[in-house]
Design a protein around this motif. Structure first.
Motif, PDB file in Angstrom:
ATOM      1  N   PRO A 227       0.806  -1.220   0.000  1.00  0.00           N
ATOM      2  CA  PRO A 227       0.000   0.000   0.000  1.00  0.00           C
ATOM      3  C   PRO A 227       0.843   1.276   0.000  1.00  0.00           C
ATOM      4  N   LEU A 228       0.507   2.164  -0.943  1.00  0.00           N
ATOM      5  CA  LEU A 228       1.133   3.481  -1.098  1.00  0.00           C
ATOM      6  C   LEU A 228       2.580   3.418  -1.577  1.00  0.00           C
ATOM      7  N   THR A 229       3.037   2.248  -2.008  1.00  0.00           N
ATOM      8  CA  THR A 229       4.406   2.114  -2.501  1.00  0.00           C
ATOM      9  C   THR A 229       4.396   1.377  -3.834  1.00  0.00           C
ATOM     10  N   GLU A 230       5.550   1.351  -4.484  1.00  0.00           N
ATOM     11  CA  GLU A 230       5.715   0.564  -5.704  1.00  0.00           C
ATOM     12  C   GLU A 230       6.476  -0.727  -5.436  1.00  0.00           C
ATOM     13  N   SER A 231       6.588  -1.099  -4.166  1.00  0.00           N
ATOM     14  CA  SER A 231       7.284  -2.330  -3.794  1.00  0.00           C
ATOM     15  C   SER A 231       6.419  -3.543  -4.140  1.00  0.00           C
ATOM     16  N   PRO A 232       6.906  -4.451  -4.966  1.00  0.00           N
ATOM     17  CA  PRO A 232       6.081  -5.595  -5.393  1.00  0.00           C
ATOM     18  C   PRO A 232       5.793  -6.565  -4.251  1.00  0.00           C
TER      19      PRO A 232
END
Length: 298
Positions: A227-232
């Protein structure tokens, strides 16, 4: 040699691809409306539908490219069936509003009481359930966020948001499995066109509660970043889909799309619309491998 950052390499590759395709005859983009590509169309004559701004005036309602992608893939389906796990608001940033408006019907799961009431008013012909989805039947603590889209059953995710100043209310919510719900509702007994899973870190539990031998959505889409990140995050739940016979079809930078092996003929459409999404991102200056503006890249 200097190794460029991953995003920069993807960006350069896309620009080069666009240049090559342009030299071959770039796809024309209609000024408005949605295209109906002819059968067997190649990328050289593909006409990308206009996505427009990320707001309802565009004719699409999802927060990103979700309904734009699915509308293209299922453009010839007149009365499809959807399942929306984590439906949230029926009108704002909704994956399924577009499809309801053209005659599709489905099952929506939304544990926030106020949003379930809104779903009931806006979607009277859908099955709107005020429950959560997990891998067992129980009552669980649900962390209702001040911003509804960040609400979650995952305590660790709640704590991370809370540390950044977001407030939560704890409520008890009944949860069930997809199997148990589907068994009770004939609407899905003849097939599910697509299923959306947007549950803020609870994807593995949701997918673990479905018997894929009995229920096989043609396409499954799931939010695939923390959530709220581009971390897969897909490594936690993707093996469930692969083991069930699904093939990876597309990643729009926020969501991943999977096609069941029996629906492999849909893959070319995903290839086409992925190209259109990439072109639209270039126009909007959105990262090709994410959902944030290019200007946010350090």
């Amino acid at each position: 040699a200097v190794r460029r950052p991953a995003f920069e390499r993807v960006w350069i590759a896309a620009v080069l691809l666009a240049a090559v395709l342009s030299a071959c005859g770039a796809p024309s983009v209609p000024e408005s409306g949605r295209s109906e590509p002819r059968a067997g169309a190649t990328v050289a004559d593909l006409r990308c539908p206009v996505r427009g701004p990320f707001e309802a005036s565009s004719g699409y309602y999802s927060q990103f490219y979700e309904d734009y992608v699915l509308a293209y893939v299922f453009r010839d389906v007149k009365q499809g069936v959807y399942v929306d796990v984590g439906a949230n608001d029926p009108d704002v940033a909704s994956v399924t509003k577009y499809f309801y408006s053209i005659g599709w019907r489905g099952i929506s799961f939304e544990p926030i009481p106020e949003l379930v009431a809104k779903l009931g008013k806006s979607r009277p012909e859908d099955i709107n359930l005020g429950i959560g989805v997990s891998d067992s039947v129980a009552d669980l603590t649900f962390y209702k966020a001040q911003y509804s889209g960040l609400s979650t059953f995952d305590a660790a995710i709640m704590q991370r948001h809370k540390a950044s100043g977001i407030t939560f209310e704890e409520i008890k919510i009944p949860v069930s499995t997809l199997n148990a719900v589907f068994d009770r509702h004939p609407l899905v007994h003849h097939g599910i066109t697509f299923m959306n899973v947007d549950v803020e870190g609870y994807e593995k539990q949701v997918l673990s509660g479905l018997d894929f031998a009995r229920y096989q959505p043609r396409v499954i889409m799931a939010e695939a970043t923390a959530p709220l990140t581009e971390s897969p995050t897909h490594s936690a739940w993707e093996p469930i889909l692969l083991a069930a016979g699904y093939r990876f079809a597309m990643d729009d930078g926020l969501n991943r799309y999977y096609v069941h092996a029996s629906q492999i003929d849909l893959l070319p459409r995903f290839l086409e619309i992925a190209y259109c999404v990439g072109r639209d991102k270039l126009t909007k200056r959105i990262k090709l491998d994410g959902f944030k503006p290019v200007d946010d890249v350090q």
